[in-house]
Design an enzyme around this catalytic site. Structure first.
Site, PDB file in Angstrom:
ATOM      1  N   VAL A  56      84.000  40.580  19.637  1.00 42.58           N
ATOM      2  CA  VAL A  56      85.266  39.851  19.723  1.00 42.58           C
ATOM      3  C   VAL A  56      85.733  39.361  18.347  1.00 42.58           C
ATOM      4  O   VAL A  56      86.865  39.611  17.934  1.00 42.58           O
ATOM      5  CB  VAL A  56      85.131  38.663  20.710  1.00 42.58           C
TER       6      VAL A  56
ATOM      7  N   THR B 176      84.046  33.010  25.614  1.00 39.15           N
ATOM      8  CA  THR B 176      84.218  32.692  27.039  1.00 39.15           C
ATOM      9  C   THR B 176      83.370  31.461  27.347  1.00 39.15           C
ATOM     10  O   THR B 176      82.137  31.497  27.219  1.00 39.15           O
ATOM     11  CB  THR B 176      83.769  33.894  27.897  1.00 39.15           C
TER      12      THR B 176
ATOM     13  N   ARG C 262      88.283  45.063  25.919  1.00 42.83           N
ATOM     14  CA  ARG C 262      87.155  45.780  26.525  1.00 42.83           C
ATOM     15  C   ARG C 262      86.395  46.487  25.423  1.00 42.83           C
ATOM     16  O   ARG C 262      87.015  47.088  24.533  1.00 42.83           O
ATOM     17  CB  ARG C 262      87.655  46.844  27.505  1.00 42.83           C
TER      18      ARG C 262
ATOM     19  N   CYS D 121      79.703  40.982  29.460  1.00 42.70           N
ATOM     20  CA  CYS D 121      80.637  40.034  30.069  1.00 42.70           C
ATOM     21  C   CYS D 121      80.476  39.860  31.580  1.00 42.70           C
ATOM     22  O   CYS D 121      80.171  38.763  32.033  1.00 42.70           O
ATOM     23  CB  CYS D 121      82.058  40.447  29.736  1.00 42.70           C
TER      24      CYS D 121
ATOM     25  N   ARG E 249      73.670  45.680  26.291  1.00 39.40           N
ATOM     26  CA  ARG E 249      73.429  44.449  27.056  1.00 39.40           C
ATOM     27  C   ARG E 249      73.668  44.700  28.548  1.00 39.40           C
ATOM     28  O   ARG E 249      74.714  45.183  28.931  1.00 39.40           O
ATOM     29  CB  ARG E 249      74.331  43.312  26.531  1.00 39.40           C
TER      30      ARG E 249
HETATM   31  N1  NAD Z   1      82.102  41.689  24.181  1.00 42.87           N
HETATM   32  C1  NAD Z   1      83.191  41.657  24.920  1.00 42.87           C
HETATM   33  O1  NAD Z   1      83.652  42.679  25.440  1.00 42.87           O
HETATM   34  C2  NAD Z   1      83.910  40.362  25.159  1.00 42.87           C
HETATM   35  C3  NAD Z   1      85.209  40.366  25.687  1.00 42.87           C
HETATM   36  C4  NAD Z   1      85.858  39.167  25.901  1.00 42.87           C
HETATM   37  C5  NAD Z   1      85.226  37.964  25.619  1.00 42.87           C
HETATM   38  N2  NAD Z   1      83.942  37.974  25.131  1.00 42.87           N
HETATM   39  C6  NAD Z   1      83.331  36.692  24.830  1.00 42.87           C
HETATM   40  O2  NAD Z   1      83.424  36.472  23.415  1.00 42.87           O
HETATM   41  C7  NAD Z   1      82.247  35.797  22.939  1.00 42.87           C
HETATM   42  C8  NAD Z   1      81.591  36.638  21.867  1.00 42.87           C
HETATM   43  O3  NAD Z   1      81.147  37.831  22.457  1.00 42.87           O
HETATM   44  P1  NAD Z   1      80.672  39.077  21.583  1.00 42.87           P
HETATM   45  O4  NAD Z   1      80.431  40.181  22.526  1.00 42.87           O
HETATM   46  O5  NAD Z   1      81.595  39.256  20.444  1.00 42.87           O
HETATM   47  O6  NAD Z   1      79.270  38.520  21.036  1.00 42.87           O
HETATM   48  P2  NAD Z   1      78.342  39.151  19.914  1.00 42.87           P
HETATM   49  O7  NAD Z   1      76.966  38.773  20.273  1.00 42.87           O
HETATM   50  O8  NAD Z   1      78.696  40.577  19.706  1.00 42.87           O
HETATM   51  O9  NAD Z   1      78.785  38.363  18.601  1.00 42.87           O
HETATM   52  C9  NAD Z   1      78.539  37.006  18.381  1.00 42.87           C
HETATM   53  C10 NAD Z   1      78.379  36.789  16.877  1.00 42.87           C
HETATM   54  O10 NAD Z   1      78.284  35.398  16.639  1.00 42.87           O
HETATM   55  C11 NAD Z   1      77.359  35.205  15.573  1.00 42.87           C
HETATM   56  N3  NAD Z   1      76.888  33.812  15.587  1.00 42.87           N
HETATM   57  C12 NAD Z   1      76.053  33.213  16.482  1.00 42.87           C
HETATM   58  N4  NAD Z   1      75.854  31.926  16.131  1.00 42.87           N
HETATM   59  C13 NAD Z   1      76.590  31.708  15.019  1.00 42.87           C
HETATM   60  C14 NAD Z   1      76.798  30.592  14.184  1.00 42.87           C
HETATM   61  N5  NAD Z   1      76.207  29.415  14.442  1.00 42.87           N
HETATM   62  N6  NAD Z   1      77.606  30.727  13.115  1.00 42.87           N
HETATM   63  C15 NAD Z   1      78.213  31.906  12.838  1.00 42.87           C
HETATM   64  N7  NAD Z   1      78.038  33.008  13.595  1.00 42.87           N
HETATM   65  C16 NAD Z   1      77.242  32.907  14.673  1.00 42.87           C
HETATM   66  C17 NAD Z   1      76.279  36.221  15.865  1.00 42.87           C
HETATM   67  O11 NAD Z   1      75.484  36.481  14.729  1.00 42.87           O
HETATM   68  C18 NAD Z   1      77.124  37.420  16.303  1.00 42.87           C
HETATM   69  O12 NAD Z   1      77.450  38.242  15.207  1.00 42.87           O
HETATM   70  C19 NAD Z   1      81.387  35.562  24.169  1.00 42.87           C
HETATM   71  O13 NAD Z   1      81.660  34.293  24.683  1.00 42.87           O
HETATM   72  C20 NAD Z   1      81.857  36.624  25.136  1.00 42.87           C
HETATM   73  O14 NAD Z   1      81.654  36.258  26.482  1.00 42.87           O
HETATM   74  C21 NAD Z   1      83.293  39.140  24.884  1.00 42.87           C
END
Ligand code: NAD
Length: 450
Positions: A11, A121, A154, A260, A327
């Protein structure tokens, strides 16, 4: 505008890159040094179509930078996006520890008015909670607003989805913040919903729970179709033309996975529980999906008699095509079930094998789909990568030892697979040849009775 995006995962990175592409100056922050080092060298931490090209072009043109310094990001931006992970805790609730850590640090480094945006989220009430964290941790008092702005992209089409979003949701109690956020999103040319933070937070969970329910519904219809001789593809076409239903998300398969739907369905059940509400529909969805993930395994067990000592070729590992994300991928459940039953696995995925190696033990990874099916007793197609649609099935048939082919995504044609000599199993579909024969019989009987 000057933006900071904290968390450079699916994201955060995609949002940061797209905002830069639209002309904003973006500072992307992540806690993982290696990720940032790689991004500064043009190496993406994830696979997403078009991401690398757009990211590197914007980096070279000075619109996006990558750093581990949250202080640098906060001090030089007016809008700060929190896009860190919110995985499930063992009880199903969303783990907000990364959001808490980031919010605390943002507060420390604020040097003027900031809009802090929850893009992760997060459960209903998080906007209020983050507001309090920032109030409690500011070193100097500065005005700020916390906004809920859930993300709907997505994986696999994340850049396209961001640039062509169906809607932008802004949950805010501040007119000023809503106005700035609306301006930022104007280039996306999408409907903007400005609402209260609680509704914005709920919109995200409701959307994911609804989509998970739709997938699970068609999976169950497919399972019944198998028993009554109907074809789920026909059924999906027939109901999908009803505009109230629509034809999207009506592809039956091996159950949903990914970062998700599994966690967000569990989280919304927990949100309900916290206020004394039993979210029965979503609880069933979660339960049914767990069973659906093992459906190819159950078909395999039935077809092989015993799995002990058998070798199975797995085509596709990621939870869906065009992503490397492992995941909660159904492939994990299927492979573990085969191994627990005494079988062995050879697997191939175009992109996700590196990630899979960290999760799955004792799997032989193949360099091509053909290597993955060589000398196996049965094949299971788990992820519908385009590459598999173009497989030379005659070559596959010549390579396999057994003739069982379980198509967990309905990629192939029943009749062709049977003609090639496969014992072919799919999800909720009927043997067309058999059906033609059946139709002929019905027509003859009708004529005779006329
Ligand atoms: N992946 C999807 O398709 C999707 C879609 C919509 C919403 N979301 C939501 O968005 C959020 C992120 O999801 P994602 O899939 O991108 O996660 P991800 O695990 O791919 O990325 C999260 C990132 O945050 C970093 N991080 C963690 N703690 C940190 C900190 N203290 N400081 C700086 N960086 C930090 C991690 O190193 C990682 O790179 C979640 O809440 C998820 O539910 C995800």
């Amino acid at each position: 505008m000057n933006l900071c995006v904290i968390g450079t995962g699916y994201v955060g990175l995609v949002s940061g890159v797209c905002f830069a592409e639209l002309g904003n100056k973006v500072i992307c922050v992540d806690i993982e040094e290696e990720k940032i080092r790689n991004l500064n060298n043009g190496i993406m931490p994830i696979y997403e179509s078009d991401l690398e090209d757009i990211c590197n072009r914007n980096r070279q043109e000075g619109r996006i930078e990558f750093t581990t310094s949250l202080e640098h990001g906060v001090k030089n931006s007016e809008i700060i996006f929190i896009a860190v992970g919110t995985p499930s805790l063992p009880n199903g609730q969303a783990d907000l520890s990364a959001v808490e850590a980031v919010a605390t640090d943002i507060a420390k480094y604020m040097n003027g008015y900031k809009i802090i945006v929850n893009k992760s989220t997060v459960p209903v009430g998080t906007q209020k909670w983050v507001t309090q964290i920032i109030k409690d941790n500011q070193r100097q008092k500065h005005d700020f607003d916390v906004v809920s702005n859930p993300e709907f992209l997505r994986e696999g089409t994340a850049v396209y989805d961001t640039m062509n979003t169906d809607r932008v949701v802004i949950g805010s109690v501040s007119h000023k913040a809503s106005k700035i956020m609306t301006e930022l999103h104007e280039p996306f040319n999408a409907p903007v919903i400005i609402t209260d933070p609680e509704s914005a937070e709920m919109i995200k969970y409701a959307a994911n729970a609804f989509l998970a329910t739709k997938i699970t519904f068609i999976n169950e219809i497919a399972n019944i179709c198998e028993k009554v001789g109907a074809d789920v593809k026909e059924v999906a076409k027939g109901i999908g033309l009803d505009r109230r239903i629509s034809n999207r998300f009506l592809e039956p398969g091996v159950g949903y996975g990914g970062a998700c739907f599994p966690k967000d369905t569990k989280a919304i059940v927990k949100i309900g529980e916290k206020v004394g509400y039993d979210f029965e529909v979503v609880k069933s969805v979660i339960r049914v999906n767990e069973k659906q993930k093992l459906r190819p395994f159950k078909k395999l067990e039935k077809a092989l008699g015993t799995i002990e000592g058998k070798r199975v070729g797995i085509l596709g590992l990621s939870f869906k095509p065009n992503t490397d994300d492992m995941r909660e991928a159904p492939s994990i459940d299927i492979i573990c079930a085969i191994q627990n039953a005494g079988g062995t696995v050879k697997a191939y995925d175009p992109i996700a094998m590196d990630g899979a190696q960290n999760i799955l033990r004792n799997v032989e990874y193949a360099n091509t789909p053909y290597d993955a099916v060589k000398d196996v007793d049965a094949v299971i197609l788990v992820t519908e990568w385009k590459e598999f649609e173009q497989l030379d099935l005659k070559r596959v048939k010549d390579l396999v030892k057994g003739n069982i082919f379980i198509d967990g995504r309905n990629v192939f044609n029943y009749t062709e697979m049977k003609k090639l000599g496969f014992e072919y199993y799919c999800i909720g579909r009927r043997d067309d040849e058999y059906y033609k024969h059946y139709l002929k019989e019905v027509a003859i009987t009708a004529l005779e009775n006329h």
